[in-house]
Design an enzyme around this catalytic site. Structure first.
Site, PDB file in Angstrom:
ATOM      1  N   GLU A   1       0.778  -1.259  -0.040  1.00  0.00           N
ATOM      2  CA  GLU A   1      -0.061   0.030   0.063  1.00  0.00           C
ATOM      3  C   GLU A   1       0.946   1.313  -0.166  1.00  0.00           C
ATOM      4  O   GLU A   1       0.504   2.331   0.767  1.00  0.00           O
ATOM      5  CB  GLU A   1      -0.898   0.055   1.117  1.00  0.00           C
ATOM      6  CG  GLU A   1      -1.888  -1.117   1.160  1.00  0.00           C
ATOM      7  CD  GLU A   1      -2.706  -1.254   2.539  1.00  0.00           C
ATOM      8  OE1 GLU A   1      -3.897  -1.557   2.576  1.00  0.00           O
ATOM      9  OE2 GLU A   1      -2.080  -0.891   3.478  1.00  0.00           O
TER      10      GLU A   1
HETATM   11  C1  TNX Z   1      -4.269  -4.205   4.799  1.00  0.00           C
HETATM   12  S1  TNX Z   1      -2.489  -6.374   4.750  1.00  0.00           S
HETATM   13  C2  TNX Z   1      -3.246  -3.825   5.241  1.00  0.00           C
HETATM   14  C3  TNX Z   1      -3.124  -3.390   6.686  1.00  0.00           C
HETATM   15  C4  TNX Z   1      -4.378  -3.290   7.580  1.00  0.00           C
HETATM   16  C5  TNX Z   1      -5.503  -4.275   7.083  1.00  0.00           C
HETATM   17  C6  TNX Z   1      -6.518  -4.312   7.597  1.00  0.00           C
HETATM   18  C7  TNX Z   1      -1.480  -5.343   4.290  1.00  0.00           C
HETATM   19  C8  TNX Z   1      -0.391  -5.603   3.533  1.00  0.00           C
HETATM   20  N1  TNX Z   1      -2.172  -3.940   4.498  1.00  0.00           N
HETATM   21  O1  TNX Z   1      -2.309  -2.127   6.690  1.00  0.00           O
HETATM   22  O2  TNX Z   1      -4.208  -3.134   8.695  1.00  0.00           O
HETATM   23  O3  TNX Z   1      -5.570  -4.527   5.607  1.00  0.00           O
HETATM   24  O4  TNX Z   1      -7.356  -5.388   7.496  1.00  0.00           O
END
Ligand code: TNX
Length: 480
Positions: free
Chosen positions: A289
């Site tokens: 992300e």
């Molecule tokens: C996605 S999983 C994210 C996290 C969040 C999560 C909440 C991932 C690699 N990134 O930063 O905490 O969703 O479900």
């Protein structure tokens, strides 16, 4: 529990018939000489049987040339009315066997605790059966992480991936950069606990896990999810000004910059110290992300990050987004985002890269159990009932990623809404045991109705061990 309610289900369970072995509080076990000095005590704790002399009726031994499936975690348990012999080709196998042994005792018609005459031969489907724990949004002290390691061990899982840094907090002391934990160890998500592990506490955790043949994989999440560091060091940003602390739950807003001179020094210092604290083979570099970066910036930063993280010989693991960058041949990509693009992962698999399978709609245990649950957890990837956590196959998740490309599976926990240990286990149990079986047991041995009957008998154990758990509907739980 009982020999009929083992979770994960072993490869072979053969009841021999004949009289069972009776256990009483004076029954002892012994471990043949030549193992790590800490092993007998660890095996005794896990199996819940006190250590005794060489004449103990229960004996564990390492036999390097034992005729078992080719895995360090393979083991054999043989029970007859006189005693129990446990053997494995490596110490890891004895630890897994001790967990199985702990599940075997049952109470017979006469009220005696017995283990039926049985022969169990067992080995895991995947070498990596992990749990990824976010201690960054909400901190969990080392004592609670040890309880968590005990729970993982009980279900024969072997990896604890600690998500040590994120926008909301920095949870590990970095000797060359003490400000990181001093400043951002004191922050957390709203409602979450703050804190950090000192290097001594962290080493102790790593040792505690290693004694149980559980590898701790530390994650430093870069180049996004990095506000806890930019809050400390203005030089990581073009305007030179530290960012404010962040205690919300948004993702994707923070970032590093490849062209700032401070960036590589930061990465080398942090990953250099992390590598020194990591006797295990893997370091997780995050990579998820990083929405503020364009593709070129992301690749450039990944190259710098991988250089820093792999310098002392560790293999890197990253969330699926890292598949868009150039990766070393021994890197591991962790699939998570069921809605994200899959193309790069398919290409990486074709090049021989290995995968960890963590699909959001099966393994993200911060997802709520069902619509009635509103207090804890989220549901961006849907609701995950026990059956959803159980009834799926890792080799059918991604086109081009079948068993020969799969290192294993990981369940995850994100703690934006899960601040306390009792909340954590409420989300984990019974879904984590279901996922432990997905990772351990052979595909053609797994069947939902059968699992539902076996797991029902684990409720008393959770009650006895004061583990808060979710009474998933439709199961004939053994405890009222
Ligand atoms: C996605 S999983 C994210 C996290 C969040 C999560 C909440 C991932 C690699 N990134 O930063 O905490 O969703 O479900």
């Amino acid at each position: 529990m009982s020999a009929d309610s083992l979770v994960p289900l072993p490869l072979e369970v053969e009841f021999a018939g004949g009289a069972p072995f009776a256990i009483d509080p004076l029954t002892t076990m012994t471990v043949a000489e030549g193992t790590a000095p800490s092993l007998p005590e660890v095996l005794s704790q896990i199996a819940r049987i006190p250590l005794g002399g060489v004449d103990s009726p229960i004996c564990f031994s390492v036999q390097p040339d034992a005729d078992l499936p080719p895995s360090d975690e393979a083991y054999q348990i043989e029970v007859n009315n006189e005693g129990i012999s446990v053997l494995a080709a490596a110490e890891a196998g004895l630890v897994r066997a001790a967990s199985t042994l702990a599940q075997l005792p049952e109470v017979d018609d006469q009220g005696r605790t017995v283990i039926p005459a049985v022969r169990i031969i067992d080995a895991p489907r995947y070498p990596w059966r992990g749990f990824s724990m976010d201690v960054a949004r909400s901190f969990y002290p080392a004592s609670e992480i040890k309880r968590l390691i005990d729970l993982l061990t009980f279900y024969r899982m072997n990896t604890l991936h600690l998500h040590l840094t994120d926008d909301q907090g920095w949870r590990i002391e970095i000797p060359s950069r003490p400000e990181l934990a001093q400043v951002s160890g004191a922050t957390a998500v709203d409602g979450g606990r703050s804190g950090f592990y000192t290097t001594e506490e962290y080493r102790d955790l790593v040792d505690y896990a290693a004694a149980r043949h559980v590898e701790i994989v530390p994650e430093i999440d870069v180049p996004g999810h990095i506000n806890a560091a930019t809050h400390v060091y203005g030089e990581l940003l073009p305007d030179g000004k530290p960012t404010d602390q962040y205690s919300g739950s948004r993702v994707g807003f923070s970032r590093l910059y490849a062209d700032l001179p401070a960036t590589k020094d930061f990465l080398d210092d942090v990953f250099g110290d992390i590598a020194d604290m990591t006797p295990g083979t893997h370091i997780h570099i995050g990579g998820d992300e990083a929405s503020e970066l364009n593709a070129e910036e992301y690749s450039q930063l990944m190259e710098m990050i991988i250089d820093s993280a792999a310098k002392k010989g560790h293999k890197v693991v990253g969330w699926q987004e890292v598949a868009t960058a150039e990766l070393p041949a021994d890197a591991i990509v962790q699939y998570w985002d069921i809605n994200g693009s899959k193309d790069h992962m398919k290409q990486a698999a074709a090049k021989g890269i290995k995968f960890l399978i963590s699909p959001g709609d099966r393994t993200y245990l911060d997802m709520q159990h069902n619509e009635e649950e509103t207090h804890l957890g989220q549901h961006w990837a849907g609701y995950i009932e026990l059956r959803d956590a159980y009834e799926w196959d890792p080799a059918e998740q991604l086109e081009g990623v079948e068993d020969d490309s799969i290192a294993g599976i990981e369940a995850t926990m994100w703690t934006e809404t899960i601040p306390q240990y009792d909340d954590l286990t409420y989300m984990l149990v019974p879904r984590l045991p279901a996922l432990a079986e997905v990772g351990w047991s052979a595909r053609d041995r797994r069947e939902w109705d059968d699992f539902a009957e076996r797991i029902a008998n684990h409720a008393d154990f959770w009650e006895d061990s004061k583990t808060n758990w979710h009474r998933s509907p439709g199961i004939g739980w053994s405890s009222k």
